[in-house]
Design a protein around this motif. Sequence first.
Motif, PDB file in Angstrom:
ATOM      1  N   GLY A 308      15.619  11.332  25.237  1.00  0.00           N
ATOM      2  CA  GLY A 308      15.772  10.440  24.094  1.00  0.00           C
ATOM      3  C   GLY A 308      14.809  10.705  22.961  1.00  0.00           C
ATOM      4  N   SER A 309      14.764   9.757  22.019  1.00  0.00           N
ATOM      5  CA  SER A 309      14.016   9.934  20.771  1.00  0.00           C
ATOM      6  C   SER A 309      12.613   9.361  20.826  1.00  0.00           C
ATOM      7  N   MET A 310      12.180   8.888  21.969  1.00  0.00           N
ATOM      8  CA  MET A 310      10.873   8.253  22.088  1.00  0.00           C
ATOM      9  C   MET A 310       9.778   9.320  22.197  1.00  0.00           C
ATOM     10  N   THR A 364      22.074  12.583  28.532  1.00  0.00           N
ATOM     11  CA  THR A 364      21.612  11.269  28.988  1.00  0.00           C
ATOM     12  C   THR A 364      22.676  10.608  29.852  1.00  0.00           C
ATOM     13  N   THR A 387      15.316   3.956  26.405  1.00  0.00           N
ATOM     14  CA  THR A 387      16.333   4.954  26.075  1.00  0.00           C
ATOM     15  C   THR A 387      16.753   4.825  24.615  1.00  0.00           C
ATOM     16  N   ASP A 388      17.341   5.909  24.068  1.00  0.00           N
ATOM     17  CA  ASP A 388      17.895   5.800  22.710  1.00  0.00           C
ATOM     18  C   ASP A 388      19.265   5.143  22.742  1.00  0.00           C
ATOM     19  N   LEU A 408      15.590  -0.095  23.394  1.00  0.00           N
ATOM     20  CA  LEU A 408      16.204   1.001  22.640  1.00  0.00           C
ATOM     21  C   LEU A 408      15.188   1.650  21.716  1.00  0.00           C
ATOM     22  N   THR A 409      15.102   2.989  21.798  1.00  0.00           N
ATOM     23  CA  THR A 409      14.086   3.726  21.047  1.00  0.00           C
ATOM     24  C   THR A 409      14.656   4.469  19.848  1.00  0.00           C
ATOM     25  N   GLY A 410      15.972   4.532  19.725  1.00  0.00           N
ATOM     26  CA  GLY A 410      16.588   5.294  18.640  1.00  0.00           C
ATOM     27  C   GLY A 410      16.808   4.461  17.391  1.00  0.00           C
ATOM     28  N   GLN A 411      17.293   5.119  16.339  1.00  0.00           N
ATOM     29  CA  GLN A 411      17.535   4.445  15.070  1.00  0.00           C
ATOM     30  C   GLN A 411      18.841   3.654  15.065  1.00  0.00           C
ATOM     31  N   LYS A 426      14.937  -3.958  20.921  1.00  0.00           N
ATOM     32  CA  LYS A 426      14.647  -2.789  20.081  1.00  0.00           C
ATOM     33  C   LYS A 426      13.162  -2.496  20.132  1.00  0.00           C
TER      34      LYS A 426
END
Length: 455
Positions: A308-310, A364, A387-388, A408-411, A426
């Motif tokens: 993911g994006s983290m 994922t 996770t994103d 949630l780690t994504g945009q 979030k």
Amino acid sequence: MNNNIEGEIKDLLYESMQLKEGLLENKSFKSRFFKLIEKLNFDMMNGDDNFFGLFLIQLKREIRLDIASACESAAQLSNFVIYFNPYIFLKCSALEMQALIKHEIYHIMYNHIKQYKILSRKYSDTAINTAFDISINQYVNNLPAWSKTIENVKLSYNVDLEYDKLPEYYADKLQKSINKRINSKGKKVNGKNSKGNFNEFDVVYSHDLWKESISKFDYEQIDSLTEKLVRNSAKGKLPRKVEEYIKNLNRKAEISWQDYLKKIAGTLPHGYKKTITRRNRRQPERYDLRGQLSNHIIQIVIAIDISGSMSDGEFDSALLEILSILSKHNYEITVIECDNRIRRVYKLKSKRDLRKRVETKGGTSFSPVFEYMNKNKMKDHFLIYFTDGMGEKELTVKPQTKKILWVLTGQKGDLSLIRKIGLVKKLKNHVEEKFEIYRDVLFNRGDWMSNEWAK
């Protein structure tokens, strides 16, 4: 607004001057005065001020002569009350009266009653009351000439003031100006008469009723009352500042994942251990069977989507926050690193156990984590999944644990699962968190629990 209502205002003003303090016991005057308020209210509801009209309907209305403004608000046990001082209120035109009502509703909406106690520790009544007034009068038209605005306050205090700022910003600027101008000219003459009533506006005493509200009620009660009033009034077209407030209210209704973990930490299942000191509850006659005792250990699984994006820094900070939140509890944390399959599992007891994440380029999948938990009989564990959110749409296994928190780690801010399970929050970065704190100062709202565990 028609001429008839302006005539009624003049008649009531003349009568109030004749009755003086006796108007409080004069039923005829009070009846006519509140009918005037009803007409103003009806006119607001049928125009662009519908929000304020609906808000006013929900407020109790009373007359007080010992308030230093045309109208002031105070909190009661189950509602807010708006008080009117006919001596000052009836000197205004109908449009000015409506503006003053809107002014008071803004005070309630922005929870200035709650902020008053905080600012009163640092600033004088003059600075605070003026600051609260000019912070909202920027958004109200047709106010009486004696109202405090940024323009006339800048001239009076010889100070530079910007628009659309927090009350504390204005209070600080004004207090500095006041401190420079303190001299020995004596007390300021105000509009209070010998019986303690006011005949004209006086900013020094204009919000004294808030002190009464603060001493009687706690902040949560005031927050709850305010939110209820605002939501009930938010119908149709809304003024820009009210629309902004509603959006922020809805956004803030979602408490952070950290706060949620704090709230439920003490309610999590602790698991059991076998003991010979207690009989088996299902078969108490069997002395050869051991009973159970709570082992008082909070069991948590932290799953990390390593595709993911983290960032590593964000992840380390999140784990340290979890350790801090659980520091007063007996806990057992299992960390699961997963992309499209389980890559690593290890125990976490302190920050010394933190490991650098496994580097991977896999996709994922959420299912492997639930498969692992089911296989290892971890249905009583609380799962926190970072996770994103971009995984499969359907799980390949039915989770046995019902206590799941997705962070949630994504945009995008959404979870790909069609059938949502658990609670979704979030992850906020430091910039967003600072903005949330800033916005909290502006709106002064408490956190609201808006979701429950999915069944």
